[in-house]
Design a protein around this motif. Structure first.
Motif, PDB file in Angstrom:
ATOM      1  N   ALA A  81       0.825  -1.207   0.000  1.00 50.67           N
ATOM      2  CA  ALA A  81       0.000   0.000   0.000  1.00 50.67           C
ATOM      3  C   ALA A  81       0.859   1.256   0.000  1.00 50.67           C
ATOM      4  O   ALA A  81       0.609   2.204  -0.755  1.00 50.67           O
ATOM      5  N   ALA A  82       1.898   1.250   0.832  1.00 49.79           N
ATOM      6  CA  ALA A  82       2.757   2.435   0.916  1.00 49.79           C
ATOM      7  C   ALA A  82       3.415   2.696  -0.428  1.00 49.79           C
ATOM      8  O   ALA A  82       3.476   3.838  -0.903  1.00 49.79           O
ATOM      9  N   SER A  83       3.888   1.634  -1.053  1.00 51.61           N
ATOM     10  CA  SER A  83       4.533   1.778  -2.354  1.00 51.61           C
ATOM     11  C   SER A  83       3.545   2.370  -3.364  1.00 51.61           C
ATOM     12  O   SER A  83       3.869   3.281  -4.133  1.00 51.61           O
ATOM     13  N   SER A  84       2.339   1.844  -3.325  1.00 48.42           N
ATOM     14  CA  SER A  84       1.321   2.297  -4.265  1.00 48.42           C
ATOM     15  C   SER A  84       1.050   3.795  -4.130  1.00 48.42           C
ATOM     16  O   SER A  84       1.032   4.529  -5.121  1.00 48.42           O
ATOM     17  N   VAL A  85       0.879   4.257  -2.908  1.00 47.80           N
ATOM     18  CA  VAL A  85       0.546   5.683  -2.764  1.00 47.80           C
ATOM     19  C   VAL A  85       1.755   6.588  -2.979  1.00 47.80           C
ATOM     20  O   VAL A  85       1.612   7.715  -3.466  1.00 47.80           O
ATOM     21  N   VAL A  86       2.932   6.105  -2.633  1.00 46.57           N
ATOM     22  CA  VAL A  86       4.124   6.929  -2.866  1.00 46.57           C
ATOM     23  C   VAL A  86       4.318   7.152  -4.360  1.00 46.57           C
ATOM     24  O   VAL A  86       4.493   8.273  -4.836  1.00 46.57           O
ATOM     25  N   ALA A  87       4.252   6.062  -5.125  1.00 48.55           N
ATOM     26  CA  ALA A  87       4.428   6.196  -6.571  1.00 48.55           C
ATOM     27  C   ALA A  87       3.359   7.117  -7.154  1.00 48.55           C
ATOM     28  O   ALA A  87       3.660   8.010  -7.955  1.00 48.55           O
ATOM     29  N   THR A  89       1.524   9.453  -5.660  1.00 49.04           N
ATOM     30  CA  THR A  89       1.684  10.838  -5.227  1.00 49.04           C
ATOM     31  C   THR A  89       2.770  11.532  -6.031  1.00 49.04           C
ATOM     32  O   THR A  89       2.590  12.658  -6.516  1.00 49.04           O
ATOM     33  N   LEU A  90       3.894  10.860  -6.189  1.00 49.24           N
ATOM     34  CA  LEU A  90       4.984  11.463  -6.951  1.00 49.24           C
ATOM     35  C   LEU A  90       4.579  11.659  -8.405  1.00 49.24           C
ATOM     36  O   LEU A  90       4.851  12.702  -9.003  1.00 49.24           O
ATOM     37  N   GLY A  94       4.117  15.137 -10.977  1.00 49.71           N
ATOM     38  CA  GLY A  94       4.890  15.356 -12.187  1.00 49.71           C
ATOM     39  C   GLY A  94       6.256  14.690 -12.212  1.00 49.71           C
ATOM     40  O   GLY A  94       7.015  14.849 -13.164  1.00 49.71           O
ATOM     41  N   VAL A  95       6.573  13.931 -11.185  1.00 43.81           N
ATOM     42  CA  VAL A  95       7.848  13.200 -11.215  1.00 43.81           C
ATOM     43  C   VAL A  95       7.756  12.146 -12.322  1.00 43.81           C
ATOM     44  O   VAL A  95       6.730  11.474 -12.449  1.00 43.81           O
ATOM     45  N   PRO A  96       8.786  12.021 -13.149  1.00 41.87           N
ATOM     46  CA  PRO A  96       8.735  11.012 -14.220  1.00 41.87           C
ATOM     47  C   PRO A  96       8.464   9.621 -13.636  1.00 41.87           C
ATOM     48  O   PRO A  96       8.965   9.283 -12.569  1.00 41.87           O
ATOM     49  N   LEU A 153      -3.075  11.263 -12.512  1.00 41.58           N
ATOM     50  CA  LEU A 153      -2.075  10.253 -12.842  1.00 41.58           C
ATOM     51  C   LEU A 153      -1.741  10.353 -14.324  1.00 41.58           C
ATOM     52  O   LEU A 153      -2.628  10.579 -15.141  1.00 41.58           O
ATOM     53  N   PRO A 154      -0.479  10.206 -14.672  1.00 42.57           N
ATOM     54  CA  PRO A 154      -0.107  10.345 -16.085  1.00 42.57           C
ATOM     55  C   PRO A 154      -0.737   9.240 -16.929  1.00 42.57           C
ATOM     56  O   PRO A 154      -1.108   8.197 -16.425  1.00 42.57           O
TER      57      PRO A 154
END
Ligand SMILES: Nc1ncnc2c1ncn2[C@@H]1O[C@H](COP(=O)(O)OP(=O)(O)OP(=O)(O)O)[C@@H](O)[C@H]1O
Ligand SMILES: Nc1ncnc2c1ncn2[C@@H]1O[C@H](COP(=O)(O)OP(=O)(O)OP(=O)(O)O)[C@@H](O)[C@H]1O
Ligand SMILES: O[C@@H]1[C@@H](O)[C@@H](O)CO[C@H]1O
Ligand SMILES: [Mg+2]
Ligand SMILES: [Mg+2]
Lengths: 327, 351, 504, 327
Positions: A81-87, A89-90, A94-96, A153-154
């Motif tokens: 879950a943490a990985s999912s929201v971190v990715a 959010t970034l 606009g983080v690539p 989300l892109p």
């Protein structure tokens, strides 16, 4: 009996035999479900199950080696879950995408490292430490975003989860890659041998000069990384970053690993067995849904099949071994 | 003197209350989920048709979790509809778990039914879930919790407004019973669900509209299930003995609170007032009892949800809806008299 | 080529230790010990159980940290922060407790910690070739390097450990009771290997309780007593009687009791017993009689004992005690009928490591009211048993795993003493037990026989079988091949053991 | 250091020392929370926590011996729910309360027996079997009543959960009773020794005549029974029979057991340690609520405190042992 070289090859190694028997159990389940609903045995449903099971396979592969080394990681569901929201959010900021994914995996590594370091250096129970991490990672996920992120989300967010190479969905290819690497590492590398040694007899491993601490920490780091990767596969497939996903995932992962023939007491286990175990877990809920079993009966059926799978597994295994011994 | 039930009935109203002091409610966030901007009446959507386009079709119904009376009533209602209109129904239980819901979406896609009535768990996550089903060529209608973006026809209730009404009625009863005693609020919350945040905020908006001096002492996470709500409520009462108003975001939360009050010997209407939303049977027993402090409730209507969703799904199958079509079902405050309760239960929870 | 660092001073001892001390809670395991090892010598280390030999070994292996003292390798003082440091300095070890990894293969165990292969890759072929070569060198050519170690017998596991120590190609090789699970022939081969190592200028520290071995291979002998070094003797002075006196503190006299027992009626009869690895075995033991069972490794001795005891599955035949058949395949029925077994592998089968000496002693007990087990009669019985067996422990409440190996063994034998045991099955009862304690155990076995017990004894030490038994039964590949009187000589027994070895 | 006889008594036994240190950790927590909110350290809050923790203590006591014997029981949370709805259903149908309660306990025994028998006779992993039972029991609970039963319960339904004898709430008295029995059994009876022996070295226990199978099955039966009892305590306290309760309870129970000093590898453990572990788990969420920590931060705090508790525990323990050895 032993004359047939293929059969001889199978029964000559207990672990190998066990894996083959587990595979038979899976085939049995598939046969039963196909009979109940013709839509079960179709290419699309195969892709569906495979895609859904990919995160489980990925995380369970990592868990397998942790358990072979006599460890345990209960934090995987929350790391997912943490990985999912971190990715997410970034990515929204606009983080690539590759960088956002990398950050998520790094977070997984970090949590895994913390788990491993505390377990190894303080010599405390992995259950408590990773249960603590389970809470912490879930809290972090909620603190980052209390509800699923999807706005902004892109377009290429689904690049991992929904794309395919040929007829093979990306999540499956990723899972296969992870499995291949883990299978190679456990069977063909020095590090792999060290994993079994640490789990089989930690003292003997230490006395032989194996760096027990580093081995264990590495495994926890990888477990964190793989849980994070599983989180990316899942959340890019479902198209959102969601802090609620992965509750109870750890039990599914552990069930897959144990059905696959790895035990809590360490020293034994096979990545391939785990893959079959994961597919059994994945096929089970899919098959029950497709068969239209009443929701509450599904709980019962799930429990019964789970137990039956290991019991049949065990029985057939022992039967074959006995026959083999007699022949 | 009048008993608490009579008092509650007297102060009861179906009208929203305007803020006495707009500054007191200015900081309360408005809806974070759902589409409170629409005010479309359910109208014909609640009428049972003579025949349904669903006839002979395979229909999938998902629920958030079957362990709650609300969703059980939904399932039961749909089973009656399936019987009556002759369609094949398969029910999918989301078990209140995000992962289970993700998987059941895929299983529905694999099973390829003719129509899907889908109950999302999380507004955000629901958007791509519904999109996935649409991409697979399925006809989908959502109900209850709403996707955060417009993707498919939907049936919903306004969680903010419905709870705002409970807030108003709770305040009306509070004033009637306790005069200008200072109101101190505790909330048995479920912070991880946005829909629930609307309920909480709606309640506070309503209550503070009439009692601007009210303060919130604490919100605890009751998990929305009775065994977790109970200790959380016990802690809330323990940590803040000055609390005299408690709002539970659903019936499990208020029932857990009631049990905690009984254990702490606080179970009495003299203590203050408890309220919640849902209107399931066990809470109706509290609402109608002079012994209970639970004295305000808005009903979350399973029957209306079922029928409206059923009709909208039929229309969708016939191509008579667009993705913007939406039906807002009522979220009525329940009058705490025997008749009021009976009227609510007999329609929404028919035996 | 020695694998360690080049020596700064060729004349310096390979290893020298001074002032080494180690305390555990309640135990002074080692106090102020000095020791040195020269090139090309075999330096034996002896002492009673619990004298501190294994502790000494663990300290120079870096497996434990000393409280005080210095260790120098080839004249250079070193600090060992772990086994890897010792290994890097060219020290190799065979530890007393079998430290194999059951889940890995023979080859993988042998090369563990020092695997062949480039980078991280594990080269299985090289590992197996190496393993095959080393195993052949110690006479275990038959052992397939690809077998999982979990499937091996104790002796074969020990062979793996020996091969592992040789694999490191170290300058100093420390062997803590390497021969206790080995058969005479295998011991001979090990000694040949030791001779080669010696000739190559390596130093060997050899820990053993077997006087005959010491006599044969020692260049010097150091004796420990109660954690202190009492003497280091040159080969010429190291005469068994003197060594025993230094170890025990007094003269022991004859090790074996006299065989003047009067056997009574038959207590145990085994009729045509067959199981997975034993075939059609019949024998009987009288009250007051000690029957020895001899045979090579894998002859089926352990399986026979376990089958009689109900621990291994019997496919046909029966066991009778006092003429009454014992329910087969049930350990509890066997115990109820008066059988007791001292199993072969102490740590895996004999003791419950986490429990106290007291609890281990009374584990088979059934007769005392439950609530009074911690006090009163049971306590007294345990106390008495511990005294009879001369168990050295700070208290009966000490965890048994913290006792020295020999003392653990005494507890395992002792737990049957207080039971109404009619037949005692002893599988290697003195493995790892010091000479004084051995004599004690022999005396107890004799005493028990005199009290009317029937005793069946398996031992890989022929002198032990011959010294104790009234009759000797010889097994070969699961078949009973003959019987000899208690007066038989070692060559006679050996001859019979090997006689029927089938060619295939 | 060792001069003081009390201190000597404590450090002379590793397990005892561990228990005392765990108690210190608990006291530390209590001190911290009292500082944050004066209402924390009051009689009513004590009763509140104790009442809430009673089911955990009851089930964790039974789990402790299962784990000492090297087993594991993941089904406790579902058995809790099944027990709760069985008792309530019967009570609503007019069955006298004692009989209804008895039936619920018998159900617990039955599930425990099935768990134990399958685990022991088929020699399969307790994790899978009890995970299966977790699903089955939950399904049964839902099938009996899909949602909470509250209406029609007899007036004296709360007899266990809400009544008191003097200042002592009934749940606490029950928990104390269960703990006392378990502590007595483990420490003063032959059966107790057998539990440790089975967990410490199953083979040695078997060869010493211990009835390993019966011992294990008995422990699973008791674990089922105690989970059922915990279910009764909980559901009479909350005033309903609810099939939803107890989700995730197994992890809480295992955490309590492990914090209390019992390990997954069997052979070691103390009932008293578990009680303290359970109280730590119980005080933690109560204290965080009373301190007004934000819900999402509570996840984090819970995780951190959990890990900190075991780490401090371990450190102090080792420190004392070292000092003791030196003195
Ligand atoms: N980890 C430990 N904790 C406490 N005491 C220990 C520990 N290890 C060893 N001891 C004690 O230290 C003493 C020396 O033990 P050690 O194993 O060195 O004896 P030994 O000479 O090798 O005996 P044996 O011939 O029986 O193998 C014994 O009293 C033993 O009980
Ligand atoms: N579990 C097992 N799996 C495979 N082979 C086994 C097993 N146990 C014993 N063996 C083999 O069976 C043969 C007979 O074993 P057994 O232990 O009965 O012989 P033994 O005469 O007591 O020899 P030892 O001195 O090794 O104990 C040996 O070759 C042994 O290696
Ligand atoms: O949990 C609540 C239920 O209680 C019901 O109100 C429907 O919506 C869900 O979110
Ligand atoms: Mg030793
Ligand atoms: Mg043997």
């Amino acid at each position: 009996m032993n004359r047939n070289p293929a059969i001889h090859w199978i029964i000559s190694d207990r672990q190998r035999l066990q894996t083959v028997v587990t595979l038979l159990v899976l085939l049995l389940m598939i046969a039963a479900f196909s009979f109940l609903n013709p839509r079960f045995l179709t290419l699309t449903n195969f892709q569906n199950v495979a895609r859904n099971t990919a995160p489980l396979i990925i995380s369970a592969s990592a868990m397998t080696v942790v358990m072979i080394a006599r460890g345990l990681d209960l934090s995987v569901g929350s790391v997912l879950a943490a990985s999912s929201v971190v990715a997410a959010t970034l990515a929204v900021q606009g983080v690539p995408l590759p960088l956002a994914f990398l950050a998520a995996i790094l977070l997984g590594c970090l949590i895994g490292f913390a788990n491993g370091a505390i377990i190894v250096k303080m010599r405390v129970s992995p259950i408590i430490v990773t249960l603590g991490a389970l809470n912490i990672a879930r809290g972090l996920a909620y603190l980052i975003t209390p509800s699923a992120i999807l706005v902004g989300l892109p377009r290429n967010w689904g690049s991992i989860g929904t794309s395919s190479i040929g007829p093979f969905p990306m999540p499956i290819l990723l899972a296969v890659l992870v499995v291949a690497i883990y299978a190679f590492v456990t069977r063909r590398t020095k590090f792999g041998k060290h994993i079994y040694a640490v789990g089989g007899n930690e003292e003997a491993a230490r006395l032989s000069g194996v760096n027990v601490e580093r081995t264990l920490i590495t495994l926890y780091v990888l477990s964190g990384a793989m849980a994070a990767l599983a989180g990316l596969v899942l959340s890019t497939r479902v198209g959102s970053g969601d802090p609620n996903i992965g509750v109870g995932f750890e039990l599914e992962v552990i069930a897959a690993v144990i059905i696959g023939g790895t035990s809590l007491s360490g020293g034994e286990g096979r990545i391939l067995g785990t893959v079959i175990g994961a597919v059994i877990v994945g096929v089970l809920s899919n098959g029950l849904n497709l068969s239209g079993v009443e929701p509450f009966w599904q709980y019962v059926a799930q429990g019964v099949v789970l137990i039956a799978a290991v019991v049949v597994d065990k029985r057939v295994n022992e039967g074959v071994l006995r026959m083999g011994a007699r022949a | 003197a009048e008993g608490p039930v009579a008092l509650a009935a007297k102060s009861f109203s179906t009208e929203l209350c305007a803020p006495k002091d707009p500054a007191a409610v200015a900081d309360i966030p408005k809806a974070v989920s759902g589409f409170t901007g629409y005010e479309q009446a359910p109208g014909d959507w609640l009428a049972l048709p003579d025949a349904s386009p669903l006839k002979g079709k395979r229909v999938a119904l998902s629920v958030m979790g079957l362990g709650q009376p609300f969703f059980l009533a939904i399932k039961k209602q749909w089973e009656m509809l399936a019987e009556k209109y002759g369609f094949e129904l398969k029910v999918y239980d989301g078990r209140f778990d995000a992962g289970t819901v993700q998987k059941l979406v895929d299983d529905i896609i694999a099973d390829a039914p003719d129509a899907v009535a889908f109950a999302p768990l999380d507004s955000g996550a629901a958007v791509p879930q519904v999109q996935r089903m649409l991409d697979a060529g399925l006809k989908v209608v959502t109900y209850n919790v709403q996707p955060a973006q417009v993707v498919a026809p939907r049936v919903f209730a306004n969680d903010f407004a419905g709870s705002q009404l409970v807030g108003c009625n709770t305040a009306r009863y509070f004033i009637e019973k306790f005069g200008d005693k200072k109101a101190i609020i505790g909330v048995v919350d479920l912070p991880s669900l946005p829909q629930v945040q609307d309920r909480k905020n709606g309640f506070l908006y309503g209550f503070k509209s009439l009692v601007p001096t009210a303060t919130v002492a604490q919100s605890v996470d009751g998990g929305g299930v009775i065994d977790k709500a109970n200790p959380a409520a016990a802690d809330l009462l323990q940590g803040h003995p000055e609390i005299n108003v408690i709002f539970g975001i659903n019936n499990d939360s208020s029932l857990g609170t009631i049990a905690a009050m009984k254990a702490a010997n606080l179970y009495s209407p003299e203590w203050g007032v408890v309220s919640s939303v849902d209107g399931s049977e066990p809470v109706m027993a509290e609402l109608g009892s002079d012994e209970s402090p639970l004295k305000a409730e808005s009903g979350y209507p399973p029957y209306d949800f079922s029928v409206a969703t059923f009709n909208l799904l039929g229309a969708t199958l016939d191509g008579k809806s667009t993705k913007d079509t939406q039906v807002v079902v009522g979220y009525p405050p329940i009058k705490p008299t025997a008749e009021g309760i009976e009227a609510w239960l007999s329609r929404q929870y028919p035996r | 080529m020695p694998s360690g660092a080049p020596s700064p001073d060729a004349a310096a001892p390979l290893l020298s230790v001074s002032g080494l001390s180690k305390h555990f809670p309640g135990v002074r395991a080692l106090t102020d010990v000095s020791f040195d090892l020269k090139r090309g010598e075999v330096h034996c280390l002896i002492g009673e159980n619990g004298a501190g030999k294994s502790t000494f070994v663990k300290l120079i292996a870096g497996a434990q940290k000393p409280d005080a003292g210095t260790i120098a390798v080839r004249g250079k003082s070193v600090v060992l922060n772990g086994p890897r440091d010792a290994k890097a300095l060219g020290l190799a070890f065979i530890f007393q407790e079998l430290s194999v990894v059951d889940g890995l293969t023979v080859a993988e165990n042998i090369v563990l910690g020092d695997e062949p292969g480039r980078g991280g890759h594990f080269d299985r072929d090289v590992a197996e070739t190496t393993a095959r070569r080393l195993l052949a060198g110690i006479g275990f050519d038959g052992l397939d390097p690809a077998t999982r170690v979990g499937r091996l017998s104790t002796a074969e596991k020990q062979a793996v450990m020996i091969a592992k120590a040789l694999c490191a190609n170290a300058d100093v090789i420390v062997m803590d009771e390497p021969t206790s699970p080995l058969e005479e022939q295998e011991v001979r081969r090990l000694f040949a290997v030791i001779a080669t190592l010696k000739a190559a200028g390596k130093g060997i520290i050899y820990v053993s309780h077997k006087m005959r071995e010491i006599e044969e291979i020692a260049d010097r002998v150091t004796v420990f007593k109660d954690g202190r070094k009492v003497a280091t003797l040159e080969r010429a002075e190291a005469e068994p009687r003197e060594l025993i006196r230094l170890m025990v503190g007094r003269d022991l006299g004859d090790v074996f009791p006299s065989k003047s027992r009067q056997p009574g009626p038959i207590v145990l009869s085994v009729e045509k017993l067959s199981g997975a690895r034993i075939h059609d075995i019949s024998l009987s033991v009288r009250s007051g009689e000690i029957v020895g069972i001899a045979g090579l490794v894998g002859a089926g001795r352990t399986e026979l004992m376990r089958s009689i005891f109900g621990a291994d599955t019997v496919s046909s035949g029966r066991v009778l005690i006092d003429g009454k058949p014992v329910t087969p395949n049930s350990v509890r029925r066997a115990i109820g009928s008066g059988l007791g077994l001292v199993p072969e592998e102490r740590r895996a089968q004999g003791i419950v490591g986490v429990l106290s000496v007291f609890d281990n002693l009374l584990l088979p007990w059934t007769e005392f009211p439950a609530s009074r087990r911690e006090t009163g009669a049971p306590r007294a019985v345990a106390q008495r048993t511990a005294q009879t067996m001369d168990v050295r422990t700070p208290s009966l409440d000490q965890r048994i795993s913290l006792l020295s190996g020999g003392n653990q063994q005494k507890v395992v034998v002792g737990k049957w003493l207080a039971m109404k045991t009619r037949v005692l099955l002893l599988d290697e009862p003195t493995r790892g037990v010091d000479i004084g304690a051995k004599r004690e155990i022999y005396r107890i076995i004799d005493e028990l026989a005199r009290q009317g017990l029937a005793i069946l004894l398996v031992s890989s030490e022929l002198p032990e079988v011959i010294g104790l038994a009234d009759r000797i039964i010889v097994l070969n590949q699961g078949h009973l091949v003959g019987e000899l009187p208690g007066t038989a000589t070692e060559p006679e027994v050996m001859e019979l053991s090997m006689l029927h070895e089938p060619a295939a």
